[in-house]
Write an enzyme that holds these catalytic residues in place. Structure first.
Site, PDB file in Angstrom:
ATOM      1  N   GLU A 147       0.836  -1.213   0.000  1.00 16.06           N
ATOM      2  CA  GLU A 147       0.000   0.000   0.000  1.00 16.06           C
ATOM      3  C   GLU A 147       0.866   1.257   0.000  1.00 16.06           C
ATOM      4  O   GLU A 147       0.556   2.236  -0.671  1.00 16.06           O
ATOM      5  CB  GLU A 147      -0.938   0.027   1.216  1.00 16.06           C
ATOM      6  N   ASP A 294      -4.309  -9.654  -8.548  1.00 15.75           N
ATOM      7  CA  ASP A 294      -4.658  -8.674  -9.580  1.00 15.75           C
ATOM      8  C   ASP A 294      -3.511  -7.865 -10.189  1.00 15.75           C
ATOM      9  O   ASP A 294      -3.168  -7.984 -11.360  1.00 15.75           O
ATOM     10  CB  ASP A 294      -5.759  -7.714  -9.060  1.00 15.75           C
ATOM     11  N   GLU A 388     -18.421  -6.298  -2.433  1.00 20.95           N
ATOM     12  CA  GLU A 388     -17.042  -6.786  -2.355  1.00 20.95           C
ATOM     13  C   GLU A 388     -16.916  -8.199  -2.914  1.00 20.95           C
ATOM     14  O   GLU A 388     -15.901  -8.561  -3.473  1.00 20.95           O
ATOM     15  CB  GLU A 388     -16.544  -6.763  -0.907  1.00 20.95           C
ATOM     16  N   GLU A 406     -12.256   0.269  -9.534  1.00 25.17           N
ATOM     17  CA  GLU A 406     -11.866  -0.638 -10.628  1.00 25.17           C
ATOM     18  C   GLU A 406     -12.874  -0.656 -11.771  1.00 25.17           C
ATOM     19  O   GLU A 406     -12.497  -0.707 -12.945  1.00 25.17           O
ATOM     20  CB  GLU A 406     -11.657  -2.067 -10.113  1.00 25.17           C
TER      21      GLU A 406
HETATM   22  C1  DMJ Z   1      -6.332   0.432  -5.063  1.00 30.41           C
HETATM   23  O1  DMJ Z   1      -5.588   0.826  -3.975  1.00 30.41           O
HETATM   24  C2  DMJ Z   1      -5.457  -0.158  -6.117  1.00 30.41           C
HETATM   25  O2  DMJ Z   1      -6.134  -0.110  -7.313  1.00 30.41           O
HETATM   26  C3  DMJ Z   1      -5.026  -1.561  -5.811  1.00 30.41           C
HETATM   27  O3  DMJ Z   1      -4.337  -2.175  -6.867  1.00 30.41           O
HETATM   28  C4  DMJ Z   1      -6.147  -2.451  -5.394  1.00 30.41           C
HETATM   29  N1  DMJ Z   1      -7.350  -1.763  -5.282  1.00 30.41           N
HETATM   30  C5  DMJ Z   1      -7.408  -0.517  -4.620  1.00 30.41           C
HETATM   31  C6  DMJ Z   1      -8.752   0.104  -4.809  1.00 30.41           C
HETATM   32  O4  DMJ Z   1      -9.777  -0.795  -4.816  1.00 30.41           O
END
Ligand code: DMJ
Length: 934
Positions: A147, A294, A388, A406
Site C-alpha cells: 500500500e 490482480d 465486495e 476498478e
Molecule cells: C487500489 O488501492 C489499487 O487499485 C489496488 O491495486 C487495489 N485496489 C485498490 C482500490 O480498490
C-alpha cells in the site's frame, strides 16, 4: 528491447522507432483509434452533456477533497460520517486495512496528480507545498509495503511527474526543485529493508522508522505475502531508479518479479494467492485475477509498456493465456486451483477483479473485456454498487463496498477502445449512484451494506486517487486536460508515470534478471494490440453485439450449470440419482439410494441427522462417485441454507435537516417485534428514554410517546426494554451498545434475540446500533435537537424532499422467537479439519463426534425436523429455462469429451482416489473461501 521488437505488438508498420515511442504509439493506437470510427450504436452523448458530467465530477471531487482538507488533514483519511480525521491508534483497529495508514497524510499524497488531471493546478501547487511542509515519512508505524508503494511512493512520483511537466510549461511550479522526488527517494530507501529475504520477495509490512526485525520494529516475523503484494512494485521502483539514477530500486523489484515467475505452477502457468517469502512455497494455491493477485498481472504488462522490456511481455502473455484457458469462463472470472486448473476454487467473485477488463483492453483482447464488464454492470445495476464479493449466481456474498474505482477504470478504457457511447451512460450511472447513495454531508462514505444502503465511516484515499480521475477522463475531450494523457501510464493506483522513462537510465534494466530472454516467439502475440480495424471490421455495433446476449445474465441466469461443466467431478454432466435438494430422510426409497451410494444416515441425539459416506461401502465405483456428488451438493446446499436463515442487517437513516437521508447506519435486527423486511419502514423523531437502560417503567412517557425511543444496551433482556418503551407509547426503539467505541466497522453485527418467552406482544420495530453509530444520532440530537430517523430494511432514496414525506403507518406484526439471548448473524458452515487426505467431513458442530467418521468418509449434518433441507430454496430449484441450460451445457460438455480424448471422464471412470483428492481440494477451497478476506 531489441530492434526486432519494433515489429511486434500492434503491427510492423511502425518500424525504426525508439522502443518507447513504439510502445507509447501502440498503446495509444489500441486505446483511441476506435473512437473515431464509431458512427452508430447507443445514442451519442452531446459535448454539452459530457461537459456537464465532467463538471459534476469536478464538483464531487471538491466535496470529497474539500471535506478531507477541512476536517481531516493532516490525518491519513477522512471519516465522512463523524466528519473528522482517521488517526491510526485513535480509532479501533480495523486490522489489515489500517496498514495503509502511516500518519503521512495519505489522502493528500494520493490526490496530488488527480488535482492536475482535473485541471486544478493552483490547488496542486498548494497541495505540494503542504506535503513538503507537513509530511513526515519517519513515523514509528508499521505499514503495508504494497500500500505504501502504490499509494505514497506512487503518489509522490505521480506528483513529481506532473510537477516537472508543469514547470516545463512555464506557468506553474516554477519554484519546484524535485522536492517530491527527494521524498520519494527517502521513502524508497525506507522500504528496501523489506526485501532482505533469501527469496528477494519483500516482507509484507515494515516499520517506517525502525525497518524490520529489530524488536522495536514490531514486524519482520511474517512468513507469507500475497502475490500482488510482492509483484506490484516494478513501476514505482523502476520510475524511482530512472528518475534518480539509483539503480537499486528497480533491481530489487525485478528480482521479486523474477522469483514469482520462477515459482509459477509450471503446468498451468498460474500463480497462487499467497506465497512463503522464505521458501517460495505457495501457501494458498487458488488463483484468480482479483484479490491477492490482480496487480501482479497488471504490472507485468505495464512494465513492458513503461520499460520496453520484452521479458515482461512474454511473462504476461504466458499468464494471460493460462487465465483465458482456465479462469475466464465468460462472462465470469472464477478462481481455480493452480495444480488442478479445471477445478474451480470458489463459487464467488470479488470486486477487485473489475479492473481486469481494463487490462484486457490494454492487451487488446476486447471481446472478453466487453463481456465481463457487462456482467459486472448488471450486478451494479442490481445493487447500485459492486459488492465486495458476489456469487456466480449474482447474489451478494460480501455486501460491503468501499467506493472502489476498478469498474470505473475498466469503463474508461473500454470507452477509449470502442468509442461506444454506452460506456458514457455507464459512467453517468456511476456518478448518479455515488451522489445518491454514498454522498454524505461531509464527503462520500463507503457502503457498509449495498443491500440496506448503510454507510461505513470510511473514505479511502484510492477514491480520490482513482475514481475521480477515471470518471473525469471518461467525459473529457483532449482539450479539457492540460497535458497529453497518452504520454503517461497509469499505475495500479492511477498515478501517472511518463513513458519517456523507458529511455532514461535504461542500462540498469538488464541487471540482475535471472531469466534470459533472447528471442521472442511472435506467435504468442497474435492478440497483442490488434489493429482495431480488424477488431471492429466495418461494424460500429461490434461492442453492442457482444453485450446483447448477456443482457439478462444477472436476472435470468442459472450459472450454476456453467460452473458444473468446469468442475472435473461434474465433467460428464452426470448427476447423482438422488439430488440433495430432493432428499427426504423419511423416504425409504431415498434411504435405499443412499445406501447404494455408501451414504449412511446417523440420527444424532439432538434431533439432527448426520450423513456419512464411505466410498468402500458403495455398491460400485459408479455408485461411490454418485455418493460423492450427492455429498458435495449437500454441503453446498447446507451452507446456502445456513446463510439464508440469517436475518439480514437493517438500516437507520437520519432523514431530518441537515442529513436528509444521506447518513445511513447499519443496524442489527431483532428476532421479535415488527419485521421491517415485511412491512413498511417506521419513521419518527427520536427521544432518549428514562431510565436510559429501559429496564423499568419509563419515567418520561410524554417524551417518547409517538417517537422512536433510544435505549442503552445492558442490565436486562432486549425484549424487556422493548415492552417498557412500547408501554410508554414509543413507535419503535433503537438499542445503543453500552460498550464504548464499538462499531459495526470492527465488530460483527448480531440479532437481538427474545427472552425465551412469548414475544408476540411486542409490536414495535427494534433495531440495534453499536456505540459509534449510536453516537452519531446522539451527537445529532445535541446539535440539532429534533432528529428524525427512518427504520427500514433498506435505505430509501435520499433527497431534500424527504423532509416533506408523510410518516408511514407502522403496521404491527410478530415473529418467531428464539430462546437465545444473542444470535450471531454471521454463522458460517464449520468444516472439520481433515486428518488425512482421504478423509473429509462437514458438520455443523465444531468437531466431528461421529464414530462412523473414519477414513474415506464424508459427512454432513442436516436437520431432521426439515427432512427436505432445501425446501423453498430458490437457487437450487431450477426452473425450465435453467434445466434447458443445464442440458445444453451437458450436451456441450459431452461434445467436448467426444472431441477431446483427454476429457473423457464421463466414459472412463475416474479412479476413486483421484475423486477423493478432488473432493478434499474442494473442501479446502471451501474452507479458504469462508475464511478469506480481501
Ligand atoms: C487500489 O488501492 C489499487 O487499485 C489496488 O491495486 C487495489 N485496489 C485498490 C482500490 O480498490
Amino acid at each position: 528491447m531489441s530492434e526486432a521488437g519494433g515489429g511486434r505488438g500492434c503491427g510492423s508498420s511502425v518500424p525504426q522507432r525508439a522502443p518507447w515511442s513504439l510502445v507509447a504509439a501502440t498503446a495509444a493506437f489500441c486505446l483511441v483509434s476506435a473512437t473515431s470510427v464509431w458512427t452508430a450504436g447507443a445514442a451519442p452523448m452531446s459535448r454539452e452533456e459530457r461537459q456537464k458530467l465532467g463538471n459534476q465530477v469536478l464538483e464531487m471531487f471538491d466535496h470529497a477533497y474539500g471535506n478531507y482538507m477541512e476536517h481531516a488533514y493532516p490525518a491519513d483519511e477522512l471519516m465522512p460520517l463523524t466528519c473528522r480525521g482517521r488517526v491510526r491508534g485513535q480509532e479501533p483497529s480495523r486490522g489489515d486495512v489500517d496498514d495503509a495508514l502511516g500518519k503521512f497524510s495519505l489522502t493528500l499524497i494520493d490526490s496530488l496528480d488527480t488535482l492536475v488531471v482535473l485541471n486544478k493546478t493552483k490547488e496542486f501547487e498548494d497541495a505540494v507545498r503542504k506535503v513538503l511542509r507537513d509530511v513526515n515519512l519517519d513515523n514509528d508505524v508499521v505499514v503495508s509495503v504494497f500500500e505504501t508503494n502504490i499509494r505514497v511512493l506512487g503518489g509522490l512520483l505521480g506528483g513529481h511527474s506532473l510537477a516537472i511537466m508543469l514547470k516545463e510549461k512555464g506557468e506553474y511550479m516554477q519554484w519546484y526543485n524535485d522536492e517530491l522526488l527527494q521524498m520519494a527517494k527517502q521513502l524508497g530507501y525506507k522500504l528496501l529493508p523489506a526485501f532482505n529475504t533469501t527469496s528477494g520477495l519483500p516482507y509484507p509490512r515494515i516499520n517506517l522508522k525502525f525497518g524490520i526485525r529489530k524488536p522495536e520494529a514490531r514486524t519482520g516475523t511474517e512468513t507469507d505475502t500475497c502475490t500482488a503484494c510482492a509483484g506490484t512494485l516494478i513501476l514505482e521502483f523502476a520510475a524511482l531508479s530512472r528518475f534518480t539514477g539509483a539503480t537499486i530500486f528497480e533491481e530489487y523489484a525485478r528480482k521479486a518479479l523474477d522469483f514469482l515467475w520462477e515459482k509459477r505452477q509450471r503446468s498451468s502457468n498460474l500463480v497462487g494467492v499467497t506465497i512463503n517469502i522464505h521458501t517460495g512455497d505457495w501457501v494458498r494455491k487458488d488463483s484468480g485475477v482479483g484479490a491477492g493477485i490482480d496487480s501482479y498481472y497488471e504490472y507485468l504488462l505495464k512494465a513492458y509498456v513503461l520499460l520496453g522490456d520484452d521479458s515482461f511481455l512474454e511473462r504476461f502473455n504466458t499468464h494471460y493465456d493460462a487465465i483465458m484457458r482456465y479462469i475466464s469462463q465468460p462472462p465470469l472470472l472464477l478462481d481455480v486451483h493452480i495444480h488442478k486448473p479445471m477445478l474451480n476454487a470458489r463459487t464467488w467473485m470479488d470486486a477487485l477483479l473489475a479492473f481486469f477488463p481494463g487490462l484486457q483492453v490494454l492487451k487488446g483482447d476486447i471481446r472478453p473485456a466487453i463481456e465481463t464488464h457487462e456482467m459486472l454492470y448488471q450486478v451494479i445495476k442490481k445493487h447500485n454498487f459492486l459488492p465486495e464479493a458476489f456469487t456466480t449466481d449474482f447474489r451478494v456474498h460480501w455486501a460491503q463496498h468501499p467506493l472502489r474505482p476498478e469498474f470505473a477504470e475498466s469503463t474508461y478504457f473500454l470507452y477509449k477502445a470502442t468509442g461506444d457511447p454506452y460506456y458514457l451512460e455507464v459512467g453517468k450511472t456511476l456518478i448518479e449512484n455515488l451522489n445518491k447513495y454514498a454522498r454524505v454531508p461531509c464527503g462520500f462514505a463507503a457502503m457498509k451494506d449495498v443491500r440496506t444502503g448503510s454507510h461505513e465511516d470510511r473514505m479511502d484515499s484510492f477514491f480520490l486517487a482513482e475514481m475521480f480521475k477515471y470518471l473525469y477522463l471518461l467525459f473529457a475531450d483532449k482539450e479539457d486536460i492540460i497535458f497529453d494523457i497518452e504520454d503517461y501510464i497509469f499505475t495500479t493506483e492511477a498515478h501517472l508515470l511518463p513513458l519517456w522513462l523507458s529511455t532514461t537510465n535504461q542500462s540498469i534494466s538488464k541487471k540482475n534478471t535471472t531469466s534470459d530472454y533472447t528471442e521472442l516467439d511472435d506467435s504468442n502475440f497474435d492478440w497483442t494490440c490488434p489493429n482495431t480495424q480488424i477488431l471492429f471490421p466495418n461494424d460500429p455495433l461490434y461492442a453492442q453485439s457482444i453485450r446483447e446476449p448477456l443482457k439478462n445474465v444477472v436476472d435470468k441466469s442459472c450459472p450454476r450449470g456453467i460452473i458444473r461443466v468446469r468442475e472435473e467431478s461434474f465433467r460428464s454432466g452426470a448427476k447423482p440419482p438422488l439430488r440433495a435438494r430432493d432428499f427426504m430422510a423419511t423416504n425409504p426409497e431415498h434411504l435405499e439410494i443412499l445406501k447404494k451410494m455408501g451414504v449412511s444416515l446417523i440420527h444424532l441425539k439432538d434431533g439432527r441427522v448426520q450423513l456419512v459416506q464411505h466410498a468402500i461401502q458403495a455398491a460400485s465405483s459408479i455408485d461411490a462417485e454418485d455418493g460423492l456428488r450427492f455429498m458435495q451438493e449437500m454441503i453446498e446446499l447446507s451452507s446456502q441454507q445456513q446463510k439464508e436463515q440469517q436475518l439480514p442487517p437493517r438500516a437507520v437513516q437520519i432523514v431530518s435537516h441537515p442529513f436528509f437521508g444521506r447518513v445511513v447506519l447499519t443496524a442489527g435486527p431483532a428476532q421479535f417485534g415488527l419485521d421491517l423486511s415485511k412491512h413498511k419502514e417506521t419513521r419518527g423523531f427520536v427521544a432518549s428514554s428514562k431510565p436510559y437502560n429501559g429496564c423499568s417503567e419509563l419515567t418520561n412517557p410524554e417524551a417518547v410517546m409517538g417517537k422512536i425511543a433510544l435505549i442503552q444496551r445492558g442490565q436486562c433482556m432486549f425484549a424487556e426494554k422493548a415492552r417498557n418503551i412500547q408501554n410508554a407509547g414509543a413507535i419503535g426503539g433503537i438499542v445503543i451498545d453500552d460498550n464504548e467505541g464499538s462499531s459495526s466497522d470492527t465488530a460483527p453485527l448480531f440479532q437481538m434475540a427474545g427472552d425465551g418467552k412469548d414475544t408476540d406482544d411486542i409490536k414495535i420495530p427494534m433495531l440495534f446500533l453499536f456505540s459509534k453509530e449510536g453516537s452519531i444520532i446522539l451527537d445529532a440530537i445535541r446539535e440539532y435537537e429534533e432528529v428524525e430517523v427512518l427504520l427500514s430494511d433498506k435505505a430509501k432514496d435520499r433527497d431534500p424532499d424527504m423532509e416533506s414525506e408523510e410518516q408511514p403507518s407502522s403496521e404491527n406484526d410478530s415473529q418467531d422467537q428464539s430462546a437465545e439471548q444473542i444470535t450471531p448473524s454471521s454463522q458460517e458452515v464449520d468444516l472439520v479439519d481433515q486428518e488425512s487426505p482421504e478423509e473429509s467431513s462437514l458438520n455443523s458442530e465444531p468437531e466431528s463426534s461421529s464414530p462412523a467418521d473414519t477414513d474415506n468418509a464424508a459427512s454432513v449434518s442436516a436437520s431432521e425436523q426439515n427432512s427436505n433441507p432445501m425446501e423453498n430454496h430458490e437457487t437450487t430449484s431450477l426452473d425450465g429455462e435453467c434445466t434447458d441450460l443445464d442440458n445444453q451445457l451437458q450436451e456441450q460438455s459431452e461434445t467436448e469429451e467426444d472431441s477431446n480424448p483427454n476429457v473423457s471422464w464421463g466414459k472412463k471412470v475416474q479412479p476413486i482416489d483421484s475423486i477423493l483428492a478432488d473432493w478434499n481440494e474442494d473442501i479446502e477451497a471451501f474452507e479458504m473461501m469462508e475464511k478469506d478476506e480481501l
